[in-house]
Design a protein around this motif. Structure first.
Motif, PDB file in Angstrom:
ATOM      1  N   ILE A  24       4.161  27.233  23.794  1.00  0.00           N
ATOM      2  CA  ILE A  24       4.838  26.043  23.297  1.00  0.00           C
ATOM      3  C   ILE A  24       5.279  25.216  24.494  1.00  0.00           C
ATOM      4  O   ILE A  24       6.012  25.698  25.353  1.00  0.00           O
ATOM      5  CB  ILE A  24       6.062  26.412  22.445  1.00  0.00           C
ATOM      6  CG1 ILE A  24       5.678  27.352  21.306  1.00  0.00           C
ATOM      7  CG2 ILE A  24       6.728  25.161  21.902  1.00  0.00           C
ATOM      8  CD1 ILE A  24       6.880  27.938  20.579  1.00  0.00           C
ATOM      9  N   PHE A  25       4.827  23.962  24.557  1.00  0.00           N
ATOM     10  CA  PHE A  25       5.195  23.068  25.644  1.00  0.00           C
ATOM     11  C   PHE A  25       6.116  21.969  25.111  1.00  0.00           C
ATOM     12  O   PHE A  25       5.772  21.275  24.150  1.00  0.00           O
ATOM     13  CB  PHE A  25       3.959  22.374  26.237  1.00  0.00           C
ATOM     14  CG  PHE A  25       3.016  23.275  26.984  1.00  0.00           C
ATOM     15  CD1 PHE A  25       3.352  24.579  27.315  1.00  0.00           C
ATOM     16  CD2 PHE A  25       1.767  22.799  27.372  1.00  0.00           C
ATOM     17  CE1 PHE A  25       2.475  25.397  28.012  1.00  0.00           C
ATOM     18  CE2 PHE A  25       0.885  23.603  28.066  1.00  0.00           C
ATOM     19  CZ  PHE A  25       1.241  24.900  28.389  1.00  0.00           C
ATOM     20  N   THR A  26       7.275  21.827  25.733  1.00  0.00           N
ATOM     21  CA  THR A  26       8.111  20.655  25.465  1.00  0.00           C
ATOM     22  C   THR A  26       8.467  20.011  26.788  1.00  0.00           C
ATOM     23  O   THR A  26       8.305  20.609  27.863  1.00  0.00           O
ATOM     24  CB  THR A  26       9.368  21.019  24.656  1.00  0.00           C
ATOM     25  OG1 THR A  26       9.894  19.836  24.045  1.00  0.00           O
ATOM     26  CG2 THR A  26      10.434  21.658  25.524  1.00  0.00           C
ATOM     27  N   TYR A  27       9.014  18.785  26.709  1.00  0.00           N
ATOM     28  CA  TYR A  27       9.180  17.954  27.899  1.00  0.00           C
ATOM     29  C   TYR A  27      10.593  17.377  27.892  1.00  0.00           C
ATOM     30  O   TYR A  27      10.904  16.471  27.116  1.00  0.00           O
ATOM     31  CB  TYR A  27       8.108  16.856  27.915  1.00  0.00           C
ATOM     32  CG  TYR A  27       6.743  17.435  27.623  1.00  0.00           C
ATOM     33  CD1 TYR A  27       5.982  18.016  28.628  1.00  0.00           C
ATOM     34  CD2 TYR A  27       6.245  17.495  26.313  1.00  0.00           C
ATOM     35  CE1 TYR A  27       4.756  18.605  28.365  1.00  0.00           C
ATOM     36  CE2 TYR A  27       5.024  18.084  26.038  1.00  0.00           C
ATOM     37  CZ  TYR A  27       4.280  18.638  27.059  1.00  0.00           C
ATOM     38  OH  TYR A  27       3.071  19.232  26.783  1.00  0.00           O
ATOM     39  N   ALA A  28      11.461  17.944  28.742  1.00  0.00           N
ATOM     40  CA  ALA A  28      12.881  17.591  28.722  1.00  0.00           C
ATOM     41  C   ALA A  28      13.157  16.476  29.717  1.00  0.00           C
ATOM     42  O   ALA A  28      12.780  16.570  30.894  1.00  0.00           O
ATOM     43  CB  ALA A  28      13.728  18.817  29.049  1.00  0.00           C
ATOM     44  N   TYR A  29      13.843  15.459  29.238  1.00  0.00           N
ATOM     45  CA  TYR A  29      14.132  14.290  30.067  1.00  0.00           C
ATOM     46  C   TYR A  29      15.633  14.047  30.177  1.00  0.00           C
ATOM     47  O   TYR A  29      16.145  13.821  31.263  1.00  0.00           O
ATOM     48  CB  TYR A  29      13.431  13.059  29.484  1.00  0.00           C
ATOM     49  CG  TYR A  29      13.713  11.769  30.205  1.00  0.00           C
ATOM     50  CD1 TYR A  29      13.091  11.499  31.425  1.00  0.00           C
ATOM     51  CD2 TYR A  29      14.580  10.811  29.672  1.00  0.00           C
ATOM     52  CE1 TYR A  29      13.337  10.308  32.100  1.00  0.00           C
ATOM     53  CE2 TYR A  29      14.833   9.621  30.342  1.00  0.00           C
ATOM     54  CZ  TYR A  29      14.215   9.373  31.547  1.00  0.00           C
ATOM     55  OH  TYR A  29      14.454   8.202  32.222  1.00  0.00           O
ATOM     56  N   ASN A  30      16.360  14.134  29.039  1.00  0.00           N
ATOM     57  CA  ASN A  30      17.773  13.766  29.103  1.00  0.00           C
ATOM     58  C   ASN A  30      18.662  14.454  28.059  1.00  0.00           C
ATOM     59  O   ASN A  30      19.811  14.093  27.899  1.00  0.00           O
ATOM     60  CB  ASN A  30      17.944  12.254  28.951  1.00  0.00           C
ATOM     61  CG  ASN A  30      17.563  11.765  27.560  1.00  0.00           C
ATOM     62  OD1 ASN A  30      16.814  12.441  26.845  1.00  0.00           O
ATOM     63  ND2 ASN A  30      18.062  10.611  27.164  1.00  0.00           N
ATOM     64  N   ARG A  31      18.146  15.454  27.345  1.00  0.00           N
ATOM     65  CA  ARG A  31      18.962  16.124  26.339  1.00  0.00           C
ATOM     66  C   ARG A  31      18.887  17.641  26.522  1.00  0.00           C
ATOM     67  O   ARG A  31      18.151  18.337  25.805  1.00  0.00           O
ATOM     68  CB  ARG A  31      18.500  15.733  24.916  1.00  0.00           C
ATOM     69  CG  ARG A  31      18.767  14.286  24.499  1.00  0.00           C
ATOM     70  CD  ARG A  31      20.247  13.975  24.354  1.00  0.00           C
ATOM     71  NE  ARG A  31      20.926  14.771  23.364  1.00  0.00           N
ATOM     72  CZ  ARG A  31      21.264  14.318  22.145  1.00  0.00           C
ATOM     73  NH1 ARG A  31      20.970  13.076  21.785  1.00  0.00           N
ATOM     74  NH2 ARG A  31      21.919  15.110  21.309  1.00  0.00           N
ATOM     75  N   PRO A  32      19.651  18.189  27.481  1.00  0.00           N
ATOM     76  CA  PRO A  32      19.650  19.644  27.668  1.00  0.00           C
ATOM     77  C   PRO A  32      20.034  20.396  26.399  1.00  0.00           C
ATOM     78  O   PRO A  32      19.559  21.523  26.184  1.00  0.00           O
ATOM     79  CB  PRO A  32      20.694  19.857  28.775  1.00  0.00           C
ATOM     80  CG  PRO A  32      20.804  18.548  29.473  1.00  0.00           C
ATOM     81  CD  PRO A  32      20.531  17.503  28.449  1.00  0.00           C
ATOM     82  N   ASP A  33      20.900  19.806  25.569  1.00  0.00           N
ATOM     83  CA  ASP A  33      21.314  20.468  24.328  1.00  0.00           C
ATOM     84  C   ASP A  33      20.141  20.701  23.394  1.00  0.00           C
ATOM     85  O   ASP A  33      20.104  21.685  22.650  1.00  0.00           O
ATOM     86  CB  ASP A  33      22.407  19.663  23.623  1.00  0.00           C
ATOM     87  CG  ASP A  33      22.007  18.218  23.331  1.00  0.00           C
ATOM     88  OD1 ASP A  33      21.251  17.624  24.126  1.00  0.00           O
ATOM     89  OD2 ASP A  33      22.477  17.664  22.311  1.00  0.00           O
ATOM     90  N   PHE A  34      19.151  19.823  23.450  1.00  0.00           N
ATOM     91  CA  PHE A  34      17.983  19.983  22.590  1.00  0.00           C
ATOM     92  C   PHE A  34      17.144  21.198  23.002  1.00  0.00           C
ATOM     93  O   PHE A  34      16.517  21.830  22.153  1.00  0.00           O
ATOM     94  CB  PHE A  34      17.115  18.727  22.616  1.00  0.00           C
ATOM     95  CG  PHE A  34      17.637  17.584  21.775  1.00  0.00           C
ATOM     96  CD1 PHE A  34      18.781  17.720  21.016  1.00  0.00           C
ATOM     97  CD2 PHE A  34      16.968  16.371  21.748  1.00  0.00           C
ATOM     98  CE1 PHE A  34      19.259  16.676  20.233  1.00  0.00           C
ATOM     99  CE2 PHE A  34      17.432  15.317  20.969  1.00  0.00           C
ATOM    100  CZ  PHE A  34      18.577  15.458  20.213  1.00  0.00           C
ATOM    101  N   VAL A  35      17.101  21.510  24.289  1.00  0.00           N
ATOM    102  CA  VAL A  35      16.353  22.683  24.754  1.00  0.00           C
ATOM    103  C   VAL A  35      16.926  23.943  24.117  1.00  0.00           C
ATOM    104  O   VAL A  35      16.188  24.798  23.604  1.00  0.00           O
ATOM    105  CB  VAL A  35      16.395  22.797  26.290  1.00  0.00           C
ATOM    106  CG1 VAL A  35      15.753  24.107  26.752  1.00  0.00           C
ATOM    107  CG2 VAL A  35      15.687  21.608  26.939  1.00  0.00           C
ATOM    108  N   GLU A  36      18.233  24.072  24.126  1.00  0.00           N
ATOM    109  CA  GLU A  36      18.888  25.236  23.539  1.00  0.00           C
ATOM    110  C   GLU A  36      18.610  25.329  22.036  1.00  0.00           C
ATOM    111  O   GLU A  36      18.324  26.416  21.512  1.00  0.00           O
ATOM    112  CB  GLU A  36      20.396  25.164  23.777  1.00  0.00           C
ATOM    113  CG  GLU A  36      21.162  26.337  23.191  1.00  0.00           C
ATOM    114  CD  GLU A  36      22.647  26.288  23.500  1.00  0.00           C
ATOM    115  OE1 GLU A  36      23.305  27.339  23.373  1.00  0.00           O
ATOM    116  OE2 GLU A  36      23.158  25.195  23.873  1.00  0.00           O
ATOM    117  N   ILE A  37      18.646  24.198  21.347  1.00  0.00           N
ATOM    118  CA  ILE A  37      18.415  24.210  19.894  1.00  0.00           C
ATOM    119  C   ILE A  37      16.965  24.557  19.586  1.00  0.00           C
ATOM    120  O   ILE A  37      16.679  25.335  18.661  1.00  0.00           O
ATOM    121  CB  ILE A  37      18.821  22.858  19.279  1.00  0.00           C
ATOM    122  CG1 ILE A  37      20.340  22.644  19.427  1.00  0.00           C
ATOM    123  CG2 ILE A  37      18.432  22.797  17.799  1.00  0.00           C
ATOM    124  CD1 ILE A  37      20.807  21.254  19.084  1.00  0.00           C
TER     125      ILE A  37
END
Length: 305
Positions: A24-37
């Motif tokens: 699973i690939f995601t791309y984090a730019y400005n919402r660290p909280d979304f990574v945890e969720i």
């Protein structure tokens, strides 16, 4: 002797078979909280053996560190995106295109993740936006059985392509997989969003076994409407009865009726899309604070199921 050789061969192959997993690939730019969720929802609802990989594309140094810290906390592989790829045409660009436009940055990081890791994988690679979340039990391997790729089909002025927000690529079976790219820009004379250049791949590989899924776009401003091309619904007025007929559960409906603005459910409502989580459309802090409160209440209820 033949039996012994067979057993040895199987013992050598078995670990390789066991290592196959969904990437699973995601791309984090400005919402660290979304990574945890995302991490917690995959843990709760994804039935496959998988690895979640975060590509860190943050420009702000504080956000960059926060994304890495979340990944360390949850033992998530985190790969830095070299920012130099955004200062040059990593993918072909039209002369008037701005290299740092949100869609351009998006396609750069997706293509970088495929070029450096995804194309070499021997199973399914899931591409997923940073503000997209799995909210119901789902099995990628079962869903992709007999298919090479899956996604949301987009059609614009005769150009058919796969949207970049969530897509499944079976790297073990895709024909000519190294030729696929999710570039934006222009196909012929048609201006296309991120993922538009998958049109070229689909045209060049008519044998590809593609599976397309649905989406519901919900707008709680301007009269409470719901749109879905797959269900032939164009701005239908929604109500509780309609939402239940469309397969939404009580928690989904609570979120919608609470007034969450510009949200989306995809693939038989298994995935929830916050939309514009990077704030590319420049909404106010007040807007995102209110939307995030509704979203996190929804996630808490969903994870408690």
């Amino acid at each position: 002797m033949k039996s012994l050789r067979f057993i040895v061969l199987i013992s050598l192959l078995f670990p390789v078979i066991m290592q196959a997993k969904v990437l699973i690939f995601t791309y984090a730019y400005n919402r660290p909280d979304f990574v945890e969720i995302q991490h917690k929802t995959f843990q709760k609802f994804l039935e496959d053996e998988y690895e979640f990989v975060v590509f860190n594309d943050a420009v702000d140094s504080s956000l960059y560190r926060q994304i890495h810290a979340i990944c360390v906390q949850y033992n998530i592989r985190c790969i830095d995106i070299p920012q130099a790829i955004h200062d040059q045409p990593y993918l072909p660009r039209e002369p008037e295109e701005w290299y740092h436009a949100p869609a351009v940055r998006n396609v750069n990081v997706v293509q970088y993740s495929l070029n450096t890791l995804g194309l070499a994988h021997d199973d399914v690679v899931m591409l997923i936006d940073s503000d997209m979340f799995l909210v119901k039990k789902f099995n990628v391997s079962r869903y992709m059985a007999g298919y090479d790729l899956a996604g949301l089909k987009c059609l614009k002025e005769g150009v058919t392509y796969i949207w970049i927000g969530i897509a499944f690529l079976n790297m073990a079976t895709m024909p000519n997989k190294t030729t696929i790219n999710f570039n934006c820009g222009r196909v012929g004379k048609v201006s296309v969003d991120a993922g538009g250049h998958t049109h070229d791949y689909l045209v060049s590989n008519p044998q590809v076994r593609a599976r397309y899924f649905d989406n519901f776009y919900i707008n709680c401003y301007g009269g409470n409407t719901i749109t879905s091309r797959a269900h032939n619904m164009q701005d239908a007025k929604y109500n509780t009865q309609l939402l239940r007929r469309l397969g939404f559960n009580t928690i989904d409906i609570d979120l919608i009726e609470a007034g969450a603005h510009r949200i989306e459910f995809l693939l038989d409502n298994h995935f929830f899309h916050y939309r514009s989580g990077t704030n590319w459309n420049h909404q106010s802090n007040k807007y995102h604070d209110a939307k995030t409160r509704l979203f996190k209440t929804f996630i808490q209820k969903t994870l408690a199921l």
